[in-house]
Design a protein around this motif. Structure first.
Motif, mmCIF file in Angstrom:
data_model
loop_
_atom_site.group_PDB
_atom_site.id
_atom_site.type_symbol
_atom_site.label_atom_id
_atom_site.label_comp_id
_atom_site.label_asym_id
_atom_site.label_seq_id
_atom_site.Cartn_x
_atom_site.Cartn_y
_atom_site.Cartn_z
ATOM 1 N N LEU A 189 0.838 -1.209 0.000
ATOM 2 C CA LEU A 189 0.000 0.000 0.000
ATOM 3 C C LEU A 189 0.868 1.253 0.000
ATOM 4 N N LEU A 190 1.926 1.202 0.813
ATOM 5 C CA LEU A 190 2.822 2.355 0.903
ATOM 6 C C LEU A 190 3.478 2.614 -0.450
ATOM 7 N N LEU A 191 3.877 1.505 -1.089
ATOM 8 C CA LEU A 191 4.498 1.638 -2.412
ATOM 9 C C LEU A 191 3.536 2.305 -3.393
ATOM 10 N N VAL A 192 2.290 1.834 -3.366
ATOM 11 C CA VAL A 192 1.277 2.417 -4.260
ATOM 12 C C VAL A 192 1.131 3.906 -3.975
ATOM 13 N N LEU B 38 1.878 9.320 -5.738
ATOM 14 C CA LEU B 38 2.332 10.663 -5.379
ATOM 15 C C LEU B 38 3.230 11.220 -6.487
ATOM 16 N N VAL B 39 4.181 10.387 -6.924
ATOM 17 C CA VAL B 39 5.092 10.818 -7.984
ATOM 18 C C VAL B 39 4.315 11.086 -9.276
ATOM 19 N N VAL B 40 3.427 10.143 -9.621
ATOM 20 C CA VAL B 40 2.638 10.316 -10.850
ATOM 21 C C VAL B 40 1.829 11.600 -10.777
ATOM 22 N N ALA C 192 -3.523 8.665 -3.699
ATOM 23 C CA ALA C 192 -2.277 8.427 -2.963
ATOM 24 C C ALA C 192 -2.479 8.714 -1.482
ATOM 25 N N THR C 193 -3.146 9.845 -1.175
ATOM 26 C CA THR C 193 -3.394 10.181 0.220
ATOM 27 C C THR C 193 -4.236 9.099 0.879
ATOM 28 N N PRO D 98 -4.428 -8.630 -7.072
ATOM 29 C CA PRO D 98 -4.025 -8.680 -8.478
ATOM 30 C C PRO D 98 -4.995 -7.925 -9.392
ATOM 31 N N TYR D 99 -6.286 -7.964 -9.047
ATOM 32 C CA TYR D 99 -7.286 -7.321 -9.909
ATOM 33 C C TYR D 99 -7.197 -5.804 -9.799
ATOM 34 N N VAL D 100 -7.014 -5.324 -8.558
ATOM 35 C CA VAL D 100 -6.873 -3.875 -8.380
ATOM 36 C C VAL D 100 -5.601 -3.399 -9.094
#
Lengths: 423, 372
Positions: free
Chosen positions: A340-343, A348-350, A370-371, A392-394
């Motif tokens: 989740l943190l990675l996402v 955030l970068v995107v 992101a928030t 995987p679906y998300v």
């Protein structure tokens, strides 16, 4: 329903002069990307404390989960490169699981692979007959195939497995297994290095160890099929002709290519590969045929192929990504929680990048999501098991939502071709 | 032009009949190849259903019909809504939770719960619509993914909204509907102990609305036009993106209704008894019925008939009931192939007719030229 398009035209128009920009991915990109991904995982492991995130165990599981997805996607690649959309991959996989169960039980695991292939080809023949010869809408035929194949497999399983020792109406007896290999020397070294828990190096060792330890013979076959597909489709005259049928069948026809025959071959190959994906599930992943074993992996394979931009390398990366998220989910809510943190960080970068490019709506949407992900991460300790199942679906949806505008499918993909109709 | 051409009316009707015959032959061949008793299988399937089974068939057809109309709305707009499964799962859950609270009395509770179902079904489909319009993601892939996500999300929410009364048992379900919000059903089949869903009226209403909106309103015309030719629609001032999103949401709203007859007429809660997979049947039925409200009704009855009759296969003929999926699958393949062939035949006939007319006109003007 005349022209199903798997990709609607991009929303933003391309930059004003449509210059033929050919961006080739340089060869160093793949190893560098690999190292970068491992580095990100290493950082994530340290930050979140989820130790399982780059262990050889989770990577090994990810590979085992990626193979059926990758084989299905490879099937999709063959068929769509020849211009036939193949949503029937799921059905072909289902037929493959039954074929592997039946032939594997009676004639051994290697025959099981062939059996899965043959049953997949039957599915391919049905799809090819409907779409290529009779010009039925590709998605309609695919959906019909999925419904039919599920029925065929269940019916045949009940008919042939019910009376066998250890079998039942919905499952086969245990199947003989295929040999497994480890790279001698390397795999032990990596295990030792991984156990020492050095930042980055141990993570790298875990990942390499996962790739070199206890690998099924079937996985090696799958890797060879990827390389073989790339070689055949992109380095031979046959492959060029086959791809030309997916880009511009009329042009191919004027050059004397028998478009119908090429499409037919492509869809049957597609069936064989998807059937092998099913065979992998039955022979390697479960050691048994079970009703409903594919669990929608054919669809994920298709999504992985789209994610990979209709290219074998991208497809392999996509399959590994989906395999990894699936493995993370099976390892419990902790690993998914760390992701989740990675996402959150990626979004955030995107978002920041989109804002910089003045795409305000998309930038803000990304930042809001992101928030949300970050809040979820910091306010909980793990993701509930039921929700982790959707990972995987998300992932598929997120990746397609962010990447689909950069993808380019074969120009005539999904279009009905009839001989002699080009004017 | 207004001349009634019997061939043109007959051809589309021939296709389904041919498809059923083909399915009959292919299934017989499969049975022969596998070594199952052919004759007994068909005897079981074609035996007249008992009153009780008749009711079950009508009820199943009601649900199939709603699912197929939902799919058909998408088809009319060239959208493949494969996500009906997920949409009615989310909608049924939302409606069950809402109605279970019994905030409103009796019938009002039912009506508002149905609205809730439509809203949630529409919203869930709206995600796919939004992704298609804004991000260019194919609805085929996104709806399939949303099906799986719906299963996960609803399973999680169900664990939160579980009825305390079912705690400690194997049954996981939401709070049951109050007695006043349960529909007894209609005892219209003589001799049957069970009843037909009252919400069969809902299915009929949906069918009529579908026909009316598509054929008698400007919106329906725009929808069909966009489905037939996007460029033509744009040229006549239709906002295609808005239409796509609207059609997707409408399709989802209709899909939300699929679970309603089951919820109010049979299950009275959302739980482990939930019936999945109706969406895929809906796709098949919409195709068989050619997206026509009456055609779909016949197709739904055929599907429900085959489903119902196959239940006895295991006991009476010792053949797995899954055989019915093969029959249905072959019907589906045969019918889409037949429709395609009919379409080609029609196009050829049309071309020939126009060519003939042009020739006649040409000959006529040539004659006029000579006489002048």
């Amino acid at each position: 329903m005349s022209t199903p398009t798997l990709q609607t035209p991009p929303v933003e128009p391309a930059e004003a002069p449509p210059a033929p920009r050919r961006r080739r991915i340089p060869l160093w990109f793949w190893p560098a990307g690999f190292l970068a991904a491992v580095f990100v995982l290493a950082v994530l492991r340290v930050v979140t404390g989820a130790d399982d995130i780059a262990s050889s165990g989770v990577i090994g599981a990810a590979i085992a989960l990626a193979v059926p997805i990758g084989l299905a996607g490879l099937g999709g690649l063959w068929s769509e490169r020849a211009g036939v959309v193949n949503i029937g991959l799921e059905g072909m996989m289902i037929l493959g699981t039954w074929g592997a169960g039946f032939f594997g039980y009676y004639m051994g695991p290697w025959a099981g692979i062939v059996g899965g292939m043959l049953c997949g080809i039957v599915g391919g023949l049905i799809h090819a007959t409907a779409t290529v010869i009779f010009g039925v809408d590709h998605i309609v035929s695919g959906v019909a195939l999925n419904i039919t194949a599920l029925g065929i497999a269940k019916y045949l399983a009940a008919r042939f497995f019910s009376d066998l020792p250890g079998g039942g109406p919905t499952q086969s007896p245990p199947l003989p297994s295929l040999p497994r290999f480890s790279v001698p020397g390397l795999s032990e070294q990596m295990a030792r290095l991984e156990a020492r828990e050095i930042f980055f190096l141990s993570d790298l060792a875990g990942v390499i160890g996962g790739f070199t330890t206890n690998i099924s013979a079937f996985t090696i076959i799958a890797v060879l099929l990827f390389i073989g597909t790339f070689f055949v489709l992109w380095r031979t005259a046959f492959g060029l002709r086959l791809r030309s049928c997916g880009e511009s069948p009329v042009a191919a026809e004027t050059l004397g290519v028998n478009v119908i025959r090429y499409k037919f071959i492509a869809v049957c190959t597609s069936g064989a590969l998807a059937g092998m994906g099913g065979a992998f599930l039955a022979l390697v992943a479960a050691n048994i045929y079970r009703d409903g074993q594919t669990g929608g992996r054919g669809y994920i394979g298709l999504a992985a192929m789209i994610f990979g931009n209709w290219r074998p390398g991208g497809l392999a990366a996509g399959s590994l990504l989906f395999g990894y998220t699936d493995a993370a989910r099976l390892r419990g809510g902790g690993t998914v929680h760390a992701l989740l943190l990675l996402v959150a960080v990626i979004l955030l970068v995107v978002g920041a990048w989109q804002l910089k490019r003045n795409n305000r709506v998309q930038g803000i949407t990304s930042l809001v999501v992101a928030t949300g992900a970050a809040l979820w991460y910091f306010s909980t300790d793990s993701v509930p098991g039921e929700l982790a199942a959707a990972t995987p679906y998300v992932t598929t949806l997120l990746v397609l939502a962010f990447a689909s505008q950069r993808l380019r499918m074969p120009a005539a993909d999904g279009q009905i071709y009839r001989k002699g109709e080009g004017h | 032009m207004s001349r009634l051409e019997p061939r043109k009316i007959l051809l589309p009707l021939v296709a389904p009949v041919v498809a059923v015959i083909v399915a009959f032959i292919v299934t017989s061949l499969v049975l022969l190849a596998v070594g199952d008793p052919v004759l007994e299988v068909w005897q079981v399937i074609f035996q007249p259903p008992l009153p009780r089974q008749t009711v079950n068939i009508i009820n199943a057809a009601t649900v199939f019909y709603l699912s197929a109309v939902a799919v058909a709305i998408g088809f009319k707009m060239n959208l493949f809504n494969i996500g009906v499964d997920g949409q009615y799962r989310v909608a049924s859950f939302a409606a069950a939770v809402f109605a279970g609270q019994a905030w409103l009395p009796g019938v009002l509770n039912i009506l508002v719960a149905i609205l809730v179902a439509m809203v949630f079904g529409g919203l869930w489909a709206g995600i796919a619509g939004w992704l298609k319009v804004k991000r260019g993601v194919s609805e085929v892939i996104s709806t399939i993914m949303l099906n799986a996500i719906a299963t996960a999300v609803v399973a999680w929410l169900l664990s939160k909204a579980r009825d305390p009364a079912s705690e400690g048992t194997n049954v996981v379900r939401t709070r049951e509907l109050p007695e006043s919000s349960r529909l007894e059903g209609l005892a219209i089949v003589p001799g049957a102990t069970n009843t037909v869903y009252t919400l069969i009226f809902l299915a009929a209403l949906v069918g009529v609305t579908y026909w009316f909106v598509l054929n008698k309103t400007r919106f329906g015309f725009d929808l069909r036009a966009t489905g037939k030719s996007e460029t033509a629609a744009v040229a006549s001032g239709v906002d295609v993106k808005k239409m796509t999103l609207t059609a997707m949401i409408l399709s989802g709203a209709a899909a939300g209704l699929v679970g309603m007859p089951l919820l109010f007429g049979q299950d009275f809660s959302y739980g482990t008894t939930f019936q999945a997979g109706l969406g895929f049947a809906g796709i098949a039925i919409a195709l068989l019925g050619r997206n026509h409200p009456v055609g779909i009704a016949f197709a739904a009855l055929l599907w429900a008939f085959l489903d119902g009759q196959s239940n006895a296969l295991q006991i009476q003929a010792n053949v797995s009931k899954e055989l019915v999926f093969i029959i249905q699958g072959v019907i589906l393949f045969a019918v889409v192939i037949a429709y395609e062939l009919v379409r080609r035949a029609e196009a050829r006939m049309e071309q020939n007719r126009v060519a003939r007319q042009l020739e006649e006109r040409h000959a006529a003007t040539a004659e006029q030229g000579v006489s002048a």
